[in-house]
Every structure is written in structure tokens, then in C-alpha cells.
Scaffold this motif. Structure first.
Motif, short mmCIF file in Angstrom:
data_model
loop_
_atom_site.label_atom_id
_atom_site.label_comp_id
_atom_site.label_asym_id
_atom_site.label_seq_id
_atom_site.Cartn_x
_atom_site.Cartn_y
_atom_site.Cartn_z
N ARG A 194 0.83 -1.20 0.00
CA ARG A 194 0.00 0.00 0.00
C ARG A 194 0.87 1.25 0.00
O ARG A 194 0.56 2.23 -0.69
N GLU A 195 1.98 1.22 0.76
CA GLU A 195 2.86 2.39 0.77
C GLU A 195 3.49 2.61 -0.60
O GLU A 195 3.67 3.75 -1.03
N ALA A 196 3.82 1.52 -1.30
CA ALA A 196 4.37 1.66 -2.65
C ALA A 196 3.37 2.32 -3.58
O ALA A 196 3.72 3.20 -4.37
N ARG A 197 2.10 1.92 -3.47
CA ARG A 197 1.07 2.56 -4.30
C ARG A 197 0.93 4.04 -3.93
O ARG A 197 0.76 4.90 -4.81
N LEU A 198 1.00 4.33 -2.64
CA LEU A 198 0.90 5.72 -2.19
C LEU A 198 2.04 6.56 -2.75
O LEU A 198 1.83 7.68 -3.23
N LEU A 199 3.26 6.03 -2.71
CA LEU A 199 4.41 6.78 -3.23
C LEU A 199 4.24 7.10 -4.70
O LEU A 199 4.62 8.19 -5.15
N ARG A 200 3.69 6.18 -5.45
CA ARG A 200 3.47 6.44 -6.88
C ARG A 200 2.43 7.54 -7.09
O ARG A 200 2.58 8.38 -7.98
N GLU A 201 1.37 7.53 -6.28
CA GLU A 201 0.37 8.59 -6.38
C GLU A 201 0.95 9.94 -6.01
O GLU A 201 0.73 10.96 -6.68
N VAL A 202 1.73 9.98 -4.93
CA VAL A 202 2.35 11.24 -4.48
C VAL A 202 3.33 11.75 -5.54
O VAL A 202 3.40 12.95 -5.82
N ALA A 203 4.10 10.83 -6.13
CA ALA A 203 5.06 11.24 -7.16
C ALA A 203 4.35 11.90 -8.33
O ALA A 203 4.85 12.88 -8.90
N ALA A 204 3.18 11.41 -8.68
CA ALA A 204 2.42 12.01 -9.79
C ALA A 204 1.96 13.41 -9.43
O ALA A 204 1.99 14.33 -10.26
N VAL A 205 1.56 13.61 -8.17
CA VAL A 205 1.10 14.94 -7.72
C VAL A 205 2.26 15.93 -7.69
O VAL A 205 2.12 17.09 -8.07
N LEU A 206 3.42 15.46 -7.22
CA LEU A 206 4.56 16.36 -7.01
C LEU A 206 5.52 16.40 -8.18
O LEU A 206 6.60 17.00 -8.08
N ASP A 207 5.14 15.81 -9.31
CA ASP A 207 5.99 15.82 -10.49
C ASP A 207 6.34 17.26 -10.88
O ASP A 207 5.46 18.10 -11.05
N GLY A 208 7.62 17.54 -10.99
CA GLY A 208 8.07 18.89 -11.32
C GLY A 208 8.25 19.79 -10.11
O GLY A 208 8.72 20.92 -10.26
N ILE A 209 7.85 19.31 -8.92
CA ILE A 209 8.00 20.11 -7.70
C ILE A 209 9.07 19.51 -6.80
O ILE A 209 10.03 20.18 -6.41
N ALA A 210 8.91 18.24 -6.45
CA ALA A 210 9.87 17.57 -5.56
C ALA A 210 9.80 16.07 -5.80
O ALA A 210 8.73 15.52 -6.08
N ALA A 211 10.94 15.40 -5.68
CA ALA A 211 11.00 13.95 -5.86
C ALA A 211 10.56 13.24 -4.58
O ALA A 211 10.69 13.78 -3.46
N VAL A 212 10.04 12.04 -4.73
CA VAL A 212 9.77 11.14 -3.61
C VAL A 212 10.41 9.80 -3.96
O VAL A 212 10.71 9.53 -5.12
N PRO A 213 10.62 8.93 -2.97
CA PRO A 213 11.21 7.62 -3.28
C PRO A 213 10.37 6.87 -4.31
O PRO A 213 9.15 6.82 -4.22
N GLU A 214 11.05 6.27 -5.30
CA GLU A 214 10.38 5.48 -6.32
C GLU A 214 10.51 4.00 -5.97
O GLU A 214 11.62 3.45 -6.00
N PRO A 215 9.42 3.33 -5.63
CA PRO A 215 9.52 1.93 -5.20
C PRO A 215 10.14 1.04 -6.26
O PRO A 215 9.77 1.08 -7.43
N ALA A 216 11.12 0.22 -5.84
CA ALA A 216 11.71 -0.79 -6.72
C ALA A 216 11.07 -2.14 -6.45
O ALA A 216 10.96 -2.97 -7.35
N PHE A 217 10.67 -2.39 -5.21
CA PHE A 217 9.92 -3.59 -4.87
C PHE A 217 9.21 -3.38 -3.54
O PHE A 217 9.62 -2.55 -2.71
N ALA A 218 8.14 -4.10 -3.34
CA ALA A 218 7.42 -4.15 -2.07
C ALA A 218 7.04 -5.61 -1.86
O ALA A 218 6.06 -6.09 -2.43
N ALA A 219 7.85 -6.33 -1.10
CA ALA A 219 7.67 -7.77 -0.96
C ALA A 219 8.35 -8.25 0.32
O ALA A 219 9.25 -7.59 0.84
N GLU A 220 7.90 -9.38 0.80
CA GLU A 220 8.48 -10.00 1.99
C GLU A 220 8.52 -9.04 3.18
O GLU A 220 9.47 -9.06 3.99
#
Length: 270
Positions: free
Chosen positions: A54-80
């Protein structure tokens, strides 16, 4: 090592060698490791409370909102039970003195305006909307174990009335979660979204006011009084938490924040 970091990385991030693993930090919510100097791997203290997918999905949504303003961590995996992402450049803003911050306050203000303007239904987060009276009661309890005489008058005051609006919020946007380039004085990333929630928009502004003082981005009209209130409560919480870096930054700000005639609610326009 507490976690099988190498095993998790090798199974979920085959491009990483996992030759070098270093402890990066431990907080109340997560334990983080740095792998090969490139990848951050975080394990929640309570996997049931913090769902990494769920946090990985959240980070992707936030990244879309903040595109061009500030970077957020881009998930490489969410497992285990772990979340992995590439390390963002920069150092925590709390390492810089709150003077000559360049474009940092303006960028943070733009990020908050973008986040707070989103429909709350867009994000998979809960609500964290305790009334100011609850915050003040908790601040009084924490302050009882501190030497903070300058806050005595504040703890005797009535809390401000609660706000009517709630928004999507980072909900822990202190200077330790803002990464910056110390040479260019620019924001390189906003990290640690584990506490993101639907809450009072004044809270994000309050934590930045707590840490940056007059240099903080001004709160929109109608939020200034509560932003200052949250800044003061947040400072008491930092001191009670006892982490040396947090204590140091809050001690620097205490005299300014708890001067009734000196600290004015930050207020601006949308």
C-alpha cells in the motif's frame, strides 16, 4: 543483523549485488538499511500496521502529484514485508541552519499546496484528526517531564478551535524528512510517507514552522493560528522523544516559538 536484507534484495532486486549492507536508521515505525550505497530497504516495525504494498502505491500517487515540484522515493519492490527504493540524493534539511535557505521554503510551500488540493479519496490512508484540545493535553503531559519554563504560559492557554477542513497530508513533514542540496539550497526529495493521513492542513505547516522558524513557508489564510499551535506542540514532543538531533533543533527554536509577542502565526494566501 536483525533482518535478512541480502536475501530479500537478491530475491526481489536482482540488479543489486547486495555486497555491502549498512544500517541506515531505526525509528518508531521502520528500520532502514542502505545496500551497496544505492538502495534503501525498509522494514516496518509492525508489518500489520504498515502495509508495504500500500505504501508503494501511495508513493506512486504522491510522485504524480509532485511531479516537477519535488521527488519522492520510487519503489523498486514491495515484498516479503520490505520496501525497497533507490536512495535519493541530498542531506536532511535539519542539518542546515534555518537561514539563507534559497528556494527551499518556496518549493515546500508549492508541494503542500499541491498535496492539499487533491481529493482525499485518491489516497489509501487513514484519518489523523485529533482536536487541538487533545494535542494540548498531550503536550502538557509530555512537558511535565521537561525543563521548558518558556512554555509555561502556552500550556495554560486554551487551544485554538479545530479546523473544518481535512486534506491529504504528509503528516510528519519535519526538516529531517526534507532532503536538500546544501550547495544549491534546493529540495532534492521528500521522504518517509509512512504517517501520511487525512488531517488538518495546518499540521504540515506547523512542523515546518517548528523547524525553520520565520523562514518556513507561510500557511494559507485561516491556518496560521493552528500552524503555530502545532509547531509548539511538536517542539515539546521532539524534546520529550529525546533523540539528540531532534532535541538540538528544538532547543534552538524554543526561545522564538514560545515568545508570545515574538512568534506570529505564519499566514499567507492560497
Amino acid at each position: 543483523m536483525e533482518h535478512d536484507v541480502r536475501g530479500v534484495v537478491r530475491r526481489n532486486l536482482p540488479q543489486a549485488e547486495a555486497a555491502r549492507v549498512e544500517a541506515l536508521g531505526r525509528g518508531l515505525d521502520n528500520t532502514a538499511y542502505l545496500v551497496d550505497g544505492v538502495w534503501v530497504v525498509r522494514f516496518p516495525a509492525d508489518p500489520d500496521a504498515l502495509d508495504v504494498a500500500r505504501e508503494a502505491r501511495l508513493l506512486r500517487e504522491v510522485a504524480a502529484v509532485l511531479d516537477g515540484i519535488a521527488a519522492v522515493p520510487e519503489p523498486a519492490f514491495a515484498a516479503e514485508g520490505a520496501l525497497g527504493y533507490r536512495l535519493l540524493p541530498g542531506v536532511p534539511l535539519m542539518l542546515l541552519p534555518p537561514q539563507d535557505l534559497g528556494d527551499i521554503p518556496a518549493t515546500l510551500g508549492a508541494a503542500l499546496r499541491a498535496l492539499h488540493a487533491q481529493p482525499v479519496e485518491r489516497f489509501e490512508v487513514g484519518r489523523d484528526a485529533g482536536p487541538p484540545a487533545q494535542w494540548l493535553e498531550e503536550a502538557r503531559e509530555l512537558a511535565a517531564g521537561l525543563e521548558l519554563p518558556e512554555a509555561a504560559w502556552f500550556l495554560e492557554q486554551e487551544p485554538p478551535p479545530p479546523g473544518r477542513e481535512t486534506v491529504f497530508s504528509h503528516n510528519d513533514l519535519g526538516a529531517e524528512h526534507v532532503l536538500v542540496d546544501p550547495q544549491t539550497r534546493t529540495v532534492t526529495g521528500l521522504i518517509d510517507w509512512s504517517d501520511a493521513a487525512i488531517c488538518d492542513p495546518a499540521y504540515d505547516y506547523g512542523l515546518l514552522l517548528r523547524d525553520l522558524g520565520p523562514a518556513a513557508p507561510p500557511a494559507p489564510a485561516g491556518l496560521g493560528e493552528r500552524a503555530l499551535f502545532y509547531a509548539r506542540c511538536g517542539l515539546i514532543e521532539d524534546l520529550a522523544y529525546g533523540e539528540p538531533a531532534y532535541v538540538a533543533k528544538s532547543r534552538r527554536q524554543a526561545a522564538w516559538l514560545f515568545t508570545p509577542s515574538g512568534a506570529r502565526p505564519a499566514s499567507g494566501r492560497r
